[in-house]
Design a protein around this motif. Sequence first.
Motif, PDB file in Angstrom:
ATOM      1  N   TYR A  21      83.352  26.653  36.181  1.00 45.02           N
ATOM      2  CA  TYR A  21      82.721  27.102  34.934  1.00 45.02           C
ATOM      3  C   TYR A  21      82.041  25.955  34.190  1.00 45.02           C
ATOM      4  O   TYR A  21      82.129  25.836  32.957  1.00 45.02           O
ATOM      5  CB  TYR A  21      83.734  27.788  34.013  1.00 45.02           C
ATOM      6  CG  TYR A  21      84.088  29.192  34.427  1.00 45.02           C
ATOM      7  CD1 TYR A  21      83.504  29.784  35.556  1.00 45.02           C
ATOM      8  CD2 TYR A  21      85.005  29.947  33.702  1.00 45.02           C
ATOM      9  CE1 TYR A  21      83.816  31.072  35.924  1.00 45.02           C
ATOM     10  CE2 TYR A  21      85.338  31.244  34.072  1.00 45.02           C
ATOM     11  CZ  TYR A  21      84.729  31.802  35.195  1.00 45.02           C
ATOM     12  OH  TYR A  21      85.048  33.086  35.559  1.00 45.02           O
ATOM     13  N   GLN A  22      81.368  25.112  34.929  1.00 48.69           N
ATOM     14  CA  GLN A  22      80.557  24.052  34.335  1.00 48.69           C
ATOM     15  C   GLN A  22      79.103  24.290  34.720  1.00 48.69           C
ATOM     16  O   GLN A  22      78.818  24.869  35.768  1.00 48.69           O
ATOM     17  CB  GLN A  22      81.014  22.676  34.842  1.00 48.69           C
ATOM     18  CG  GLN A  22      82.437  22.316  34.449  1.00 48.69           C
ATOM     19  CD  GLN A  22      82.890  21.011  35.076  1.00 48.69           C
ATOM     20  OE1 GLN A  22      82.431  20.650  36.161  1.00 48.69           O
ATOM     21  NE2 GLN A  22      83.781  20.306  34.397  1.00 48.69           N
ATOM     22  N   PHE A  82      76.153  28.002  37.276  1.00 49.86           N
ATOM     23  CA  PHE A  82      77.457  27.436  36.960  1.00 49.86           C
ATOM     24  C   PHE A  82      78.214  27.081  38.230  1.00 49.86           C
ATOM     25  O   PHE A  82      78.024  27.693  39.286  1.00 49.86           O
ATOM     26  CB  PHE A  82      78.288  28.424  36.132  1.00 49.86           C
ATOM     27  CG  PHE A  82      77.697  28.749  34.793  1.00 49.86           C
ATOM     28  CD1 PHE A  82      77.995  27.978  33.685  1.00 49.86           C
ATOM     29  CD2 PHE A  82      76.823  29.815  34.632  1.00 49.86           C
ATOM     30  CE1 PHE A  82      77.447  28.274  32.444  1.00 49.86           C
ATOM     31  CE2 PHE A  82      76.270  30.114  33.403  1.00 49.86           C
ATOM     32  CZ  PHE A  82      76.583  29.342  32.305  1.00 49.86           C
ATOM     33  N   THR A  83      79.096  26.103  38.115  1.00 52.99           N
ATOM     34  CA  THR A  83      79.973  25.741  39.227  1.00 52.99           C
ATOM     35  C   THR A  83      81.177  26.677  39.224  1.00 52.99           C
ATOM     36  O   THR A  83      81.370  27.469  38.287  1.00 52.99           O
ATOM     37  CB  THR A  83      80.453  24.292  39.096  1.00 52.99           C
ATOM     38  OG1 THR A  83      81.301  24.181  37.938  1.00 52.99           O
ATOM     39  CG2 THR A  83      79.276  23.332  38.948  1.00 52.99           C
ATOM     40  N   GLU A 127      77.490  24.014  26.894  1.00 54.04           N
ATOM     41  CA  GLU A 127      78.606  23.195  27.380  1.00 54.04           C
ATOM     42  C   GLU A 127      79.736  23.142  26.357  1.00 54.04           C
ATOM     43  O   GLU A 127      80.919  23.116  26.718  1.00 54.04           O
ATOM     44  CB  GLU A 127      78.107  21.788  27.706  1.00 54.04           C
ATOM     45  CG  GLU A 127      77.252  21.734  28.962  1.00 54.04           C
ATOM     46  CD  GLU A 127      76.662  20.358  29.211  1.00 54.04           C
ATOM     47  OE1 GLU A 127      76.458  19.622  28.225  1.00 54.04           O
ATOM     48  OE2 GLU A 127      76.405  20.030  30.386  1.00 54.04           O
ATOM     49  N   LEU A 164      81.629  26.348  26.685  1.00 55.40           N
ATOM     50  CA  LEU A 164      82.454  26.324  27.895  1.00 55.40           C
ATOM     51  C   LEU A 164      83.693  25.457  27.695  1.00 55.40           C
ATOM     52  O   LEU A 164      84.792  25.802  28.152  1.00 55.40           O
ATOM     53  CB  LEU A 164      81.627  25.788  29.069  1.00 55.40           C
ATOM     54  CG  LEU A 164      80.486  26.684  29.562  1.00 55.40           C
ATOM     55  CD1 LEU A 164      79.644  25.938  30.593  1.00 55.40           C
ATOM     56  CD2 LEU A 164      81.029  27.976  30.180  1.00 55.40           C
ATOM     57  N   ALA A 165      83.522  24.330  27.012  1.00 56.99           N
ATOM     58  CA  ALA A 165      84.654  23.420  26.769  1.00 56.99           C
ATOM     59  C   ALA A 165      85.702  24.069  25.870  1.00 56.99           C
ATOM     60  O   ALA A 165      86.896  23.733  25.957  1.00 56.99           O
ATOM     61  CB  ALA A 165      84.142  22.132  26.130  1.00 56.99           C
ATOM     62  N   THR A 225      74.135  21.074  36.776  1.00 58.69           N
ATOM     63  CA  THR A 225      73.064  20.274  36.176  1.00 58.69           C
ATOM     64  C   THR A 225      71.834  20.127  37.068  1.00 58.69           C
ATOM     65  O   THR A 225      70.710  20.008  36.559  1.00 58.69           O
ATOM     66  CB  THR A 225      73.598  18.867  35.814  1.00 58.69           C
ATOM     67  OG1 THR A 225      74.194  18.272  36.992  1.00 58.69           O
ATOM     68  CG2 THR A 225      74.640  18.965  34.711  1.00 58.69           C
TER      69      THR A 225
END
Length: 264
Positions: free
Chosen positions: A254-255, A250-251, A162, A165-166, A258
């Motif tokens: 790009y998250q 991933f969504t 994460e 990705l951030a 969960t």
Amino acid sequence: MEWGWLLDFLRGMMKPVAALVVVLMALALSYMQKLGLEREMMYSIFRAFLQLSVIGFVLQFIFNQQNSAWIILAYLFMVTVAGYTCGQRAKHVPRGKYVAGASILTGTSVTMLLLVLLNVFPFTPRYIIPVAGMMVGNAMTVTGVTMKRLRDDIKVQMTQVETALALGATPRQATQQQVKRALVIALSPVLDNAKTVGLIALPGAMTGLIMGGASPQEAIELQIVVMNMLIGASTVSSIVSTYLCWPAFFTKAYQLETKVFSAG
């Protein structure tokens, strides 16, 4: 209809039946040691005996046909069963059965196509079906380990992924280490087997040829081809499975998804 082959098949089954004496030994030992495995042993042996007997009839039928469609049908059946079994192992990967099936299909079909084009094997049931079976079985194991390991590693290292990705990393970049680790772990047994082949034990294909009367040289030549194709098919299948897993991990933003990592 000629039934001579059936009589030959039944005569050939006399030795496997006689070999059940070693199973009786295993049953006796299990009983004496109070392992409680007697019923499972008997079920396993009966199922193996039944499945292989049926497969013997099916293969004899296919070998007697001159239609290549039977080869494709048999191959697709093996891939379907392998995809389902592999998906069960990686049950927490969304659409795992389809991902596994597509990965195994891609890896084995590409490898088989190259072998046929290079005239390593003729496109006949007697060659293609056994060879495809070895590739599909091996690719199934490797792909299952890859999918499960990748999902588990991302779950354990969610914070690290994460954070990447951030900072603007793509899913591929954020999970590069997890993908590499999953592939190395999954492919290591195949590579280790290639390194020790013939030194610890003679492989099945080579042993079968030698026991069938072929010369050791012929058996070695085939076994080298088999090891090469297993490495090729397994590598392609496992890598393809990592690409096909990502959309579920991933969504669209790009998250990390969960809910994929909350179970298990």
